[in-house]
Design an enzyme around this catalytic site. Structure first.
Site, PDB file in Angstrom:
ATOM      1  N   ASP A 176      -7.913  -3.924   3.334  1.00  0.00           N
ATOM      2  CA  ASP A 176      -8.183  -2.624   3.526  1.00  0.00           C
ATOM      3  C   ASP A 176      -8.854  -2.387   4.829  1.00  0.00           C
ATOM      4  O   ASP A 176      -9.946  -2.866   4.720  1.00  0.00           O
ATOM      5  CB  ASP A 176      -8.559  -2.008   2.352  1.00  0.00           C
ATOM      6  CG  ASP A 176      -8.856  -0.605   2.425  1.00  0.00           C
ATOM      7  OD1 ASP A 176      -9.007   0.080   3.582  1.00  0.00           O
ATOM      8  OD2 ASP A 176      -8.299   0.209   1.426  1.00  0.00           O
ATOM      9  N   HIS A 177      -8.140  -1.989   5.836  1.00  0.00           N
ATOM     10  CA  HIS A 177      -8.877  -2.036   7.213  1.00  0.00           C
ATOM     11  C   HIS A 177     -10.078  -0.815   7.192  1.00  0.00           C
ATOM     12  O   HIS A 177     -10.873  -0.976   8.028  1.00  0.00           O
ATOM     13  CB  HIS A 177      -8.045  -1.847   8.146  1.00  0.00           C
ATOM     14  CG  HIS A 177      -7.548  -0.501   8.447  1.00  0.00           C
ATOM     15  ND1 HIS A 177      -6.530   0.127   7.757  1.00  0.00           N
ATOM     16  CD2 HIS A 177      -8.004   0.700   9.440  1.00  0.00           C
ATOM     17  CE1 HIS A 177      -6.344   1.400   8.045  1.00  0.00           C
ATOM     18  NE2 HIS A 177      -7.223   1.616   8.990  1.00  0.00           N
ATOM     19  N   HIS A 239      -7.901   3.546   0.696  1.00  0.00           N
ATOM     20  CA  HIS A 239      -9.224   3.527   1.693  1.00  0.00           C
ATOM     21  C   HIS A 239     -10.055   4.431   0.838  1.00  0.00           C
ATOM     22  O   HIS A 239     -11.135   4.146   0.878  1.00  0.00           O
ATOM     23  CB  HIS A 239      -8.613   4.315   2.756  1.00  0.00           C
ATOM     24  CG  HIS A 239      -7.398   3.702   3.351  1.00  0.00           C
ATOM     25  ND1 HIS A 239      -7.380   2.307   3.489  1.00  0.00           N
ATOM     26  CD2 HIS A 239      -6.190   4.108   4.021  1.00  0.00           C
ATOM     27  CE1 HIS A 239      -6.480   1.925   4.238  1.00  0.00           C
ATOM     28  NE2 HIS A 239      -5.418   3.106   4.563  1.00  0.00           N
TER      29      HIS A 239
END
Ligand SMILES: NC(=O)c1ccc[n+]([C@@H]2O[C@H](COP(=O)([O-])OP(=O)(O)OC[C@H]3O[C@@H](n4cnc5c(N)ncnc54)[C@H](OP(=O)(O)O)[C@@H]3O)[C@@H](O)[C@H]2O)c1
Length: 485
Positions: A176-177, A239
């Site tokens: 999950d950036h 996110h």
């Protein structure tokens, strides 16, 4: 001292957008910093029949930094293998190339497999990697997986089962950036390195928490995918949930992977699951229409979008954690496309002081703002004396922003996370239990929405801050969004 990490990357979907726009530039940064040096190689695979040379050219054309010599030296480590992931015979050819490169670059058998393609094929790839003997016997084998990880709990579980039947828990890295962003990484420092903040990080001092992940762009060329996802799945399930976890996980005893994972799991297992009535009262959705000046088209006019689409491009909602520390604290979240500007920020709204020493005026609520992007820093708005001869208390801002020089030191999220995988650190990746908890939560919202009448879309103008219902959500409790755009 220079850190060398011998490793082979095998990128499934090596000709795709994610690989070219994010992964290769991130690997280049690691190469520039010496974290990848002589002992690394990258195999890009996809069905199209590219040559190694053509592949290297495409890689280089996506690097926007460094000299031509540095780029060429980096690209020389890249190899292309035409490969259909559903064809067992292709894995035999791939294995030969892996073994050759392992020898050539002395990679010690270390392998990272990156799934940069449609998730429906992840299980197939994982199974062939084992059955065709592509996993390492003497080094490490790690698997990186991208979102979307399923489209509901059931599909995510099916996908997870297919992967964990081949890979052990500590070999799987779900990206999950947002967990790789500098200011998200900074949250535990802010919380646990300041006793003053740590002691007040609870329902006694905090009135509410607001999280905004606003995008100014529309769906662009990703309409086909977006029609199957929507903002709830695309942004909230992953996110926003990860940001909430970073804000709220209980203080771990150590910073080792297992204790951080256990602390974060606490958050996901204590997400208050909403009833259908609560969804109606606490979550709103929206879809963008054209901009007021007619310059921007609405969602339903975008390419690959159903002209009657009821897919949401905006979600706002209130959630709660069933943890004593957070009892009764609403977490207001908001995300959407085509909003006023691109902005990720967190506003921690503290309770107002009850003192009536200052002219009996009601004091403002102190707010700690964490700016994630595009600006990065903190703003602490606290009450102080109005300058001059008056007696009023007013809000003053204490501001810390990363300087341009600091920004130069901030790695891109993919660069940071790829290095973490190379080092074998799991704490900045999503564990299955967390994902399962987040899916259960958003599935309830999705189901309640499916039961309702069709939403009245479009209900917000491109370039605004979303539908009025998102403001009403807070207004009915006497609150408002701190960030108004
Ligand atoms: N792009 C982004 O910024 C982004 C961000 C987050 C997550 N993701 C996710 O990452 C994944 C990849 O996205 P993308 O945008 O890079 O997609 P993309 O540009 O469509 O790339 C897909 C890749 O998969 C290959 N491929 C498709 N079927 C194949 C098969 N049967 N065997 C071997 N290769 C095959 C394609 O090449 P061939 O057609 O030549 O086989 C291509 O290289 C998706 O799940 C996406 O949702 C993307």
């Amino acid at each position: 001292m220079k850190e060398e990490n011998p490793v082979l990357f095998v990128i499934f979907g090596g000709s795709g957008d994610l690989a070219h726009r994010k992964l290769y530039p991130a690997l280049f940064q690691l190469f520039q910093k010496g974290q990848l040096d002589q002992h690394f190689a990258v195999i890009g695979t996809a069905r199209r029949p590219w040559t190694h040379e053509y592949f290297r050219e495409t890689v280089q054309s996506n690097l926007h930094e460094g000299t031509a010599e540095q780029q060429a030296a980096f690209a020389a480590h890249f190899y292309y293998q035409s490969h259909d992931v559903q064809d067992a015979a292709h894995y035999v050819i791939l294995k030969k190339l892996i073994d050759t490169l392992d020898q050539k670059y002395q990679l010690q058998g270390n392998r990272i497999f990156y799934m940069a393609m449609a998730p429906a094929l992840f299980g197939t790839i994982a199974q062939y990697l084992r059955s065709e003997d592509l996993l390492s016997h003497d080094g490490f084998s790690r698997l990186i997986i991208e979102k979307p990880f399923g489209h509901d709990y059931a599909s995510a579980k099916e996908l997870n089962d297919a992967i964990v039947s081949t890979f052990d828990r500590d070999q799987v890295f779900r990206i999950d950036h947002y967990l790789g962003k500098e200011m998200v990484q900074a949250l535990p420092y802010l919380r646990f390195a300041n006793q003053m903040i740590n002691a007040s990080w609870n329902h006694e001092y905090i009135d509410n928490v607001q999280i905004t992940l606003a995008e100014s762009l529309g769906v662009e060329e990703r309409g086909g995918y977006y029609e199957t996802a929507g903002a709830l799945r695309d942004m909230v399930q992953n996110h926003i949930m990860q940001v909430i976890a970073m804000l709220t996980f209980p203080e771990p005893e150590t910073l080792c992977d297992q204790t951080i994972e256990a602390a974060r799991e606490q958050v996901f297992t204590h997400l208050h699951q909403l009833s259908e009535d609560e969804v109606k009262a606490k979550f709103v959705r929206g879809q963008y229409g054209p901009s007021a000046d007619g310059q921007q088209i609405g969602y339903r006019q975008e390419e690959k979008i159903n002209p009657q689409s009821n897919v949401e491009t905006f979600v706002a909602g209130e959630l709660e954690l069933d943890l004593p520390q957070w009892q009764g604290v609403p977490f207001y979240v908001r995300t959407g496309k085509r909003l006023l500007e691109k902005k990720t920020r967190i506003d921690i709204v503290f309770k107002k002081a009850t003192s009536n020493l200052f002219g009996g005026e009601s004091l403002a609520a102190p707010v700690l703002t964490i700016e994630v992007e595009p600006e990065s820093g903190f703003i602490f708005s606290i009450n102080g004396k109005q300058v001059g001869t008056g007696t009023q208390a007013v809000l003053h801002s204490l501001k810390y922003q990363l300087t341009d020089a600091d920004q130069q030191l901030v790695p891109d999220a993919y660069e940071r996370l790829l290095l973490e995988v190379v080092r074998g650190h799991q704490s900045n990746f999503v564990q299955w239990q967390d994902m399962a908890g987040a899916w259960h939560f958003v599935d309830k919202i999705r189901q309640a929405w499916e039961e309702c009448d069709c939403p009245d879309f479009p209900n917000y103008t491109s370039g605004s801050m979303g539908p009025k219902a998102a403001d009403d959500l807070l207004a009915k409790t006497g609150r408002h969004w701190i960030y108004q755009g």
